[in-house]
Scaffold this motif. Sequence first.
Motif, PDB file in Angstrom:
ATOM      1  N   MET A 311     109.313 -17.458  73.142  1.00 43.59           N
ATOM      2  CA  MET A 311     109.250 -16.332  72.225  1.00 43.59           C
ATOM      3  C   MET A 311     109.583 -15.049  72.970  1.00 43.59           C
ATOM      4  SD  MET A 311     108.388 -17.771  69.352  1.00 43.59           S
ATOM      5  CE  MET A 311     107.824 -16.428  68.311  1.00 43.59           C
ATOM      6  N   VAL A 312     110.454 -14.240  72.376  1.00 40.66           N
ATOM      7  CA  VAL A 312     110.871 -12.987  72.978  1.00 40.66           C
ATOM      8  C   VAL A 312     110.265 -11.837  72.172  1.00 40.66           C
ATOM      9  CG1 VAL A 312     112.802 -11.510  73.611  1.00 40.66           C
ATOM     10  CG2 VAL A 312     113.004 -14.002  73.811  1.00 40.66           C
ATOM     11  N   PRO A 313     109.407 -11.008  72.790  1.00 36.50           N
ATOM     12  CA  PRO A 313     108.824  -9.876  72.049  1.00 36.50           C
ATOM     13  C   PRO A 313     109.899  -8.875  71.634  1.00 36.50           C
ATOM     14  CG  PRO A 313     107.617 -10.300  74.090  1.00 36.50           C
ATOM     15  CD  PRO A 313     108.882 -11.103  74.164  1.00 36.50           C
ATOM     16  N   MET A 314     109.872  -8.476  70.380  1.00 34.54           N
ATOM     17  CA  MET A 314     110.777  -7.448  69.867  1.00 34.54           C
ATOM     18  C   MET A 314     110.037  -6.125  69.692  1.00 34.54           C
ATOM     19  SD  MET A 314     113.411  -9.431  69.568  1.00 34.54           S
ATOM     20  CE  MET A 314     114.602  -8.522  68.595  1.00 34.54           C
ATOM     21  N   SER A 315     108.747  -6.225  69.383  1.00 33.43           N
ATOM     22  CA  SER A 315     107.924  -5.028  69.232  1.00 33.43           C
ATOM     23  C   SER A 315     106.492  -5.356  69.626  1.00 33.43           C
ATOM     24  CB  SER A 315     107.964  -4.518  67.788  1.00 33.43           C
ATOM     25  OG  SER A 315     107.153  -3.380  67.623  1.00 33.43           O
ATOM     26  N   THR A 316     105.923  -4.518  70.467  1.00 37.04           N
ATOM     27  CA  THR A 316     104.519  -4.643  70.856  1.00 37.04           C
ATOM     28  C   THR A 316     103.914  -3.253  70.746  1.00 37.04           C
ATOM     29  OG1 THR A 316     105.125  -6.400  72.409  1.00 37.04           O
ATOM     30  CG2 THR A 316     102.926  -5.453  72.634  1.00 37.04           C
ATOM     31  N   ALA A 317     103.512  -2.892  69.537  1.00 42.97           N
ATOM     32  CA  ALA A 317     103.039  -1.532  69.259  1.00 42.97           C
ATOM     33  C   ALA A 317     101.518  -1.490  69.300  1.00 42.97           C
ATOM     34  CB  ALA A 317     103.542  -1.066  67.903  1.00 42.97           C
ATOM     35  N   ARG A 318     100.995  -0.456  69.929  1.00 43.18           N
ATOM     36  CA  ARG A 318      99.550  -0.233  70.004  1.00 43.18           C
ATOM     37  C   ARG A 318      99.250   1.214  69.637  1.00 43.18           C
ATOM     38  NH1 ARG A 318     100.243  -4.809  70.141  1.00 43.18           N
ATOM     39  NH2 ARG A 318      99.454  -6.389  71.601  1.00 43.18           N
ATOM     40  N   SER A 319      98.232   1.403  68.817  1.00 44.37           N
ATOM     41  CA  SER A 319      97.857   2.749  68.380  1.00 44.37           C
ATOM     42  C   SER A 319      96.346   2.909  68.459  1.00 44.37           C
ATOM     43  CB  SER A 319      98.321   3.014  66.944  1.00 44.37           C
ATOM     44  OG  SER A 319      99.731   2.934  66.836  1.00 44.37           O
ATOM     45  N   HIS A 320      95.920   4.065  68.981  1.00 45.67           N
ATOM     46  CA  HIS A 320      94.515   4.462  68.979  1.00 45.67           C
ATOM     47  C   HIS A 320      94.420   5.769  68.195  1.00 45.67           C
ATOM     48  CE1 HIS A 320      93.054   1.577  72.068  1.00 45.67           C
ATOM     49  NE2 HIS A 320      94.305   1.644  72.491  1.00 45.67           N
ATOM     50  N   VAL A 321      93.641   5.759  67.122  1.00 41.75           N
ATOM     51  CA  VAL A 321      93.511   6.932  66.263  1.00 41.75           C
ATOM     52  C   VAL A 321      92.032   7.270  66.134  1.00 41.75           C
ATOM     53  CG1 VAL A 321      94.010   7.934  64.011  1.00 41.75           C
ATOM     54  CG2 VAL A 321      95.558   6.213  64.973  1.00 41.75           C
ATOM     55  N   THR A 322      91.667   8.488  66.542  1.00 43.30           N
ATOM     56  CA  THR A 322      90.273   8.933  66.483  1.00 43.30           C
ATOM     57  C   THR A 322      90.198  10.241  65.706  1.00 43.30           C
ATOM     58  OG1 THR A 322      89.787   7.913  68.623  1.00 43.30           O
ATOM     59  CG2 THR A 322      88.240   9.576  67.823  1.00 43.30           C
ATOM     60  N   THR A 323      89.236  10.328  64.801  1.00 42.79           N
ATOM     61  CA  THR A 323      89.004  11.551  64.037  1.00 42.79           C
ATOM     62  C   THR A 323      87.533  11.925  64.115  1.00 42.79           C
ATOM     63  OG1 THR A 323      90.812  11.142  62.469  1.00 42.79           O
ATOM     64  CG2 THR A 323      89.062  12.632  61.760  1.00 42.79           C
ATOM     65  N   LEU A 324      87.273  13.176  64.527  1.00 44.15           N
ATOM     66  CA  LEU A 324      85.930  13.740  64.483  1.00 44.15           C
ATOM     67  C   LEU A 324      85.816  14.600  63.231  1.00 44.15           C
ATOM     68  CD1 LEU A 324      85.577  14.856  68.219  1.00 44.15           C
ATOM     69  CD2 LEU A 324      84.849  12.699  67.188  1.00 44.15           C
ATOM     70  N   PHE A 325      84.686  14.527  62.555  1.00 44.38           N
ATOM     71  CA  PHE A 325      84.546  15.147  61.239  1.00 44.38           C
ATOM     72  C   PHE A 325      83.276  15.977  61.171  1.00 44.38           C
ATOM     73  CE2 PHE A 325      82.392  14.433  57.048  1.00 44.38           C
ATOM     74  CZ  PHE A 325      83.171  15.290  56.283  1.00 44.38           C
ATOM     75  N   GLY A 326      83.388  17.174  60.607  1.00 41.91           N
ATOM     76  CA  GLY A 326      82.227  18.012  60.342  1.00 41.91           C
ATOM     77  C   GLY A 326      82.388  18.706  59.000  1.00 41.91           C
ATOM     78  N   HIS A 327      81.278  18.874  58.290  1.00 46.50           N
ATOM     79  CA  HIS A 327      81.367  19.433  56.938  1.00 46.50           C
ATOM     80  C   HIS A 327      80.059  20.149  56.597  1.00 46.50           C
ATOM     81  CE1 HIS A 327      82.523  19.490  52.626  1.00 46.50           C
ATOM     82  NE2 HIS A 327      81.225  19.356  52.431  1.00 46.50           N
ATOM     83  N   GLU A 343      82.485  25.839  50.852  1.00 47.57           N
ATOM     84  CA  GLU A 343      82.619  24.607  51.623  1.00 47.57           C
ATOM     85  C   GLU A 343      83.521  24.850  52.824  1.00 47.57           C
ATOM     86  OE1 GLU A 343      85.525  21.322  52.473  1.00 47.57           O
ATOM     87  OE2 GLU A 343      85.848  22.953  51.039  1.00 47.57           O
ATOM     88  N   LEU A 344      83.175  24.237  53.951  1.00 46.87           N
ATOM     89  CA  LEU A 344      83.975  24.312  55.165  1.00 46.87           C
ATOM     90  C   LEU A 344      83.988  22.937  55.813  1.00 46.87           C
ATOM     91  CD1 LEU A 344      85.494  26.026  57.345  1.00 46.87           C
ATOM     92  CD2 LEU A 344      83.257  26.348  58.444  1.00 46.87           C
ATOM     93  N   SER A 345      85.183  22.450  56.167  1.00 50.01           N
ATOM     94  CA  SER A 345      85.290  21.126  56.779  1.00 50.01           C
ATOM     95  C   SER A 345      86.246  21.170  57.965  1.00 50.01           C
ATOM     96  CB  SER A 345      85.775  20.084  55.763  1.00 50.01           C
ATOM     97  OG  SER A 345      87.090  20.379  55.331  1.00 50.01           O
ATOM     98  N   LEU A 346      86.014  20.280  58.905  1.00 49.37           N
ATOM     99  CA  LEU A 346      86.854  20.165  60.095  1.00 49.37           C
ATOM    100  C   LEU A 346      87.117  18.700  60.377  1.00 49.37           C
ATOM    101  CD1 LEU A 346      88.188  21.173  62.782  1.00 49.37           C
ATOM    102  CD2 LEU A 346      85.897  20.973  63.808  1.00 49.37           C
ATOM    103  N   HIS A 347      88.393  18.374  60.562  1.00 52.16           N
ATOM    104  CA  HIS A 347      88.801  17.056  61.045  1.00 52.16           C
ATOM    105  C   HIS A 347      89.624  17.275  62.316  1.00 52.16           C
ATOM    106  CE1 HIS A 347      87.957  16.180  56.801  1.00 52.16           C
ATOM    107  NE2 HIS A 347      87.835  14.909  57.137  1.00 52.16           N
ATOM    108  N   GLN A 348      89.182  16.730  63.432  1.00 52.99           N
ATOM    109  CA  GLN A 348      89.941  16.813  64.677  1.00 52.99           C
ATOM    110  C   GLN A 348      90.530  15.434  64.965  1.00 52.99           C
ATOM    111  OE1 GLN A 348      90.670  19.432  67.052  1.00 52.99           O
ATOM    112  NE2 GLN A 348      92.068  17.764  67.606  1.00 52.99           N
ATOM    113  N   HIS A 349      91.864  15.349  64.928  1.00 49.04           N
ATOM    114  CA  HIS A 349      92.557  14.071  65.069  1.00 49.04           C
ATOM    115  C   HIS A 349      93.125  13.906  66.473  1.00 49.04           C
ATOM    116  CE1 HIS A 349      92.290  13.880  60.713  1.00 49.04           C
ATOM    117  NE2 HIS A 349      92.990  14.995  60.610  1.00 49.04           N
TER     118      HIS A 349
END
Length: 665
Positions: A311-327, A343-349
């Motif tokens: 087997m020959v890899p064509m795509s090996t994708a990895r993603s790390h997604v983190t969100t901090l939330f305050g409201h 209302e006040l909200s914050l999302h830090q991605h």
Amino acid sequence: MPLILFAAKPATHRLDELTVTARRPLKELGMVKNTIDSAALHENISLSIADVIAFNSSIYIKNYGRGTESTVAFRGTSPSHTKVTWNGMQINSPMLGMTDFSTIPSFLVDQAVIYHGSSGINTTGGGLGGLVSLSTRPVHQTGLELQYIQGVGSYKTFDEAAGLRWGNRHWQLSTRFVASRSANDFKFVNYDKKENIYDSNNQIVSTFHPVERNRNGAFNDLHFLQEAYYHNNGNRAGLAVWWMRANRELPLLTTDYGETSSTENRRREETVRGIASWDHYHSRWNTALKGGITHTWMAYDYARERTPGQMVPMSTARSHVTTLFGHIDGQYNPVDNLFLTTELSLHQHFVDSHDRNVTAADGSIVALGYKEARAQIGASLSAKWQINKTLGISGILRYEVMGTKKSPLIPALFFDAMLLESCNLMLKGSVSQNYRFPSLNDLYFMPGGNPDLKSESGLTYDIAVAWAKKLGAKTVWNGSTGWFDSYIDDWIIWLPTAKGYFTPLNVKDVRAYGVEFATDLTTQPFNDWLLNLNGSFSWTPSINRGDQMTEADLSVGRQLPYVPRLSAAVTCHITHKRWGFLYKWNFYSRRYTMSSNDASITGSLPPYFMNNIALDYTLPLKAVDLQFKIAVNNLFNEKYLSVLSRPMPGINWEFYIAVKFRNNK
């Protein structure tokens, strides 16, 4: 505004009709929304939120196949134009901009509310189509409740769920677990292939479409939700943690002639979401604080067999997604007819996304991707004023910041007016602006991301009438119908380039307009019988009104791809003593797969109807309830496609046994 409640006659005694009178909530003034009944949410443990929305609203669900991605086209917009929140925290992927509804089991949701168009601005910006609000809630019970459900179905499908709830005067605890796995190897007629029939002289005398099995389509999902709430003297503290893990193969296309063993195409995901909250309730004012985190690890692996066993890899994708939330939000009711909110909200991605197997021009293998952080801030002020018994108005100002980009002030105006009190006939209307910032993939995806993209902007008008009427002693009918009109500028679309990859551009101005209708009828035709009918319908032209990019561009004046003009859904639920019968039907009109609206075989997908039924019986014992249920999906074996070249199952069945133990009040 009267609310009429009644109950069917049980085996031992009759519950009399009860009428409760209450004022309309000021916080919902002028809003167009659809609250999905909790019975529909927990009707079947194998259902995702995508399945529930498909049969309980006229929103189009774009489904890539059983056990694969499901997204929504709300009011003729794209999946990234629908905002989704869980307990107040946005769960749209900051990387992709959209939400995969197939990864949200309905068993883990206690309340689902669909806010149409402008109504979503009360909660968040960016929802050019609308907002889907999902939440969990404490049960406010004293004692213990245990529930276990085991399901088995076609294609070696096994589902199980368990729930434990316990509460006393101050504490409410809830634990829920859902697991689903399936070989998902259903049979289907492949209309994209033809097989030849030869005579004795090796001449073709006929052709036929082969019957194939869904290949490489197995899935295994696991979910765990833990909640704890403490309430005392007008204060409530809460903690909710939701963990999920999904391992899904991506089925081969109907046009793929390769063997399953020669292909590896798999997506894996592990996500944890946690929210801590504190609410303070007072007779005139309320305050709420929330803080949370979401972390997602996502892997996509695609490989092909070059030589037998290699087997020959064509795509090996990895993603790390983190969100901090305050409201933080506050609600103040200085007098009975005035309601103020802030209302006040914050999302830090934080996003780190790379593909480790990309072939460069010189033939070498390189890693390609991006690593970015972006803050999202939202703030709003609103005032809702009930001028008199018949007329109320509301105004909202929202402001959004995304990284270094800022939106103008986003205004929204609402009104509602009581036209006829005897049937609660009410006229509602709104006008609003809205803005959506590009996703991180839109800006930075490698190759093709476009950091010069402009934000999409929208202007939306709504007008609707709603009613709630008691018909006789045992029937209640309510519903709504309305017109909406949206103008979206700088619509983002990914287009091919001369270099061989796609890139996003602000190329379209779109007008999406139409009619929405919803109705619900509940009646008790005979003693021990209860009937509920629920229906919805929408007509949604979504037209590209931008400039022609080239002479060959035929998209101007045409319906957007994968947006049906017509969609409808109907459910019928009949209960008699311990028996229950459910019928579900939905319909989508023709969907074009090309922006030119080419109606050729590959340029459009024909309309289809879907019919599902379920029959259940509940056996109450001393401290335990037993429920037996059988469900049949695609009752008439409809041959259909939701997405081009993605196989869909024919008629299939599921059988469930549920055990519920109660020692509570």
